[in-house]
Design an enzyme around this catalytic site. Sequence first.
Site, PDB file in Angstrom:
ATOM      1  N   ARG A  71       0.444  -1.268  -0.035  1.00 52.19           N
ATOM      2  CA  ARG A  71       0.071  -0.216   0.314  1.00 52.19           C
ATOM      3  C   ARG A  71       1.168   1.572   0.100  1.00 52.19           C
ATOM      4  O   ARG A  71       1.378   1.011   0.809  1.00 52.19           O
ATOM      5  CB  ARG A  71      -1.270  -0.225   1.476  1.00 52.19           C
ATOM      6  CG  ARG A  71      -1.783   1.613   1.280  1.00 52.19           C
ATOM      7  CD  ARG A  71      -2.873   1.268   0.433  1.00 52.19           C
ATOM      8  NE  ARG A  71      -3.640   3.041   0.434  1.00 52.19           N
ATOM      9  CZ  ARG A  71      -4.094   3.089   1.431  1.00 52.19           C
ATOM     10  NH1 ARG A  71      -5.037   2.055   2.320  1.00 52.19           N
ATOM     11  NH2 ARG A  71      -5.100   4.071   1.454  1.00 52.19           N
ATOM     12  N   ARG A  84      -6.030   0.592  -4.242  1.00 52.12           N
ATOM     13  CA  ARG A  84      -5.273   0.495  -3.693  1.00 52.12           C
ATOM     14  C   ARG A  84      -5.150  -0.777  -3.001  1.00 52.12           C
ATOM     15  O   ARG A  84      -6.077  -1.801  -3.553  1.00 52.12           O
ATOM     16  CB  ARG A  84      -5.320   1.510  -1.988  1.00 52.12           C
ATOM     17  CG  ARG A  84      -6.606   0.239  -1.442  1.00 52.12           C
ATOM     18  CD  ARG A  84      -7.954   1.067  -0.589  1.00 52.12           C
ATOM     19  NE  ARG A  84      -8.140   2.171  -0.861  1.00 52.12           N
ATOM     20  CZ  ARG A  84      -8.362   3.194  -0.613  1.00 52.12           C
ATOM     21  NH1 ARG A  84      -8.569   3.420   0.206  1.00 52.12           N
ATOM     22  NH2 ARG A  84      -8.275   4.566  -0.929  1.00 52.12           N
ATOM     23  N   ASP A 141      -6.436  -1.734   2.164  1.00 53.60           N
ATOM     24  CA  ASP A 141      -6.615  -0.643   3.394  1.00 53.60           C
ATOM     25  C   ASP A 141      -7.398  -0.920   4.628  1.00 53.60           C
ATOM     26  O   ASP A 141      -8.317  -1.961   4.290  1.00 53.60           O
ATOM     27  CB  ASP A 141      -7.987   0.053   2.667  1.00 53.60           C
ATOM     28  CG  ASP A 141      -8.275   0.991   3.206  1.00 53.60           C
ATOM     29  OD1 ASP A 141      -7.643   1.436   3.817  1.00 53.60           O
ATOM     30  OD2 ASP A 141      -9.964   1.501   3.476  1.00 53.60           O
ATOM     31  N   ASP A 189      -9.263  -0.324   8.522  1.00 55.30           N
ATOM     32  CA  ASP A 189      -9.880   0.595   9.006  1.00 55.30           C
ATOM     33  C   ASP A 189     -10.437   0.197  10.444  1.00 55.30           C
ATOM     34  O   ASP A 189     -10.664  -1.035  10.673  1.00 55.30           O
ATOM     35  CB  ASP A 189     -11.123   1.211   8.285  1.00 55.30           C
ATOM     36  CG  ASP A 189     -10.155   2.332   7.165  1.00 55.30           C
ATOM     37  OD1 ASP A 189      -9.184   2.802   7.257  1.00 55.30           O
ATOM     38  OD2 ASP A 189     -11.453   2.017   6.343  1.00 55.30           O
TER      39      ASP A 189
END
Length: 161
Positions: free
Chosen positions: A83, A93, A96, A98
Amino acid sequence: MTRAFVALGGNLGDTRTILQQALDALGMLPGTRLVAQSRFYRTPPWGLREQPAFLNAAAELDTVLGPHELLDALLRIERDAGRVRDGERWGPRTLDLDLLHMDGLALHDERLTLPHPRIAERAFVLLPLAELAPDLELSGQGTVSVLLAKADIAGCEPLHQ
């Protein structure tokens, strides 16, 4: 130990393998146990529409890490997966991660807001999260299942694993 929930997504490279490697890496973090993982979902891009579809999932963790320590670990896992954070929001990407929620924590600083402020807007987060914790109460927003019932899930489909 604190219960934490992490969203995973990507749309570049061998995404299925990258997501599985990220799940494995989450379970190997110090003082952390991977409790459960959702299925993978193919979802349409959000924000920037002209890009490949995403694969998304969610992970449930028990961890001794604090929120910023866990965030730093997530960023390391992203970097290890190739990334590159180039400032473009919502673009393609490889990975990811989160941090969505940590039990008992409400936080808002320059690096991190918990619970994640945009969970309610994102079917690609709610669908996999609902598999793991449909009754999870997100302060001020409602439960995951109630939020999912209001979400636009058009184009989202679970993958058979």
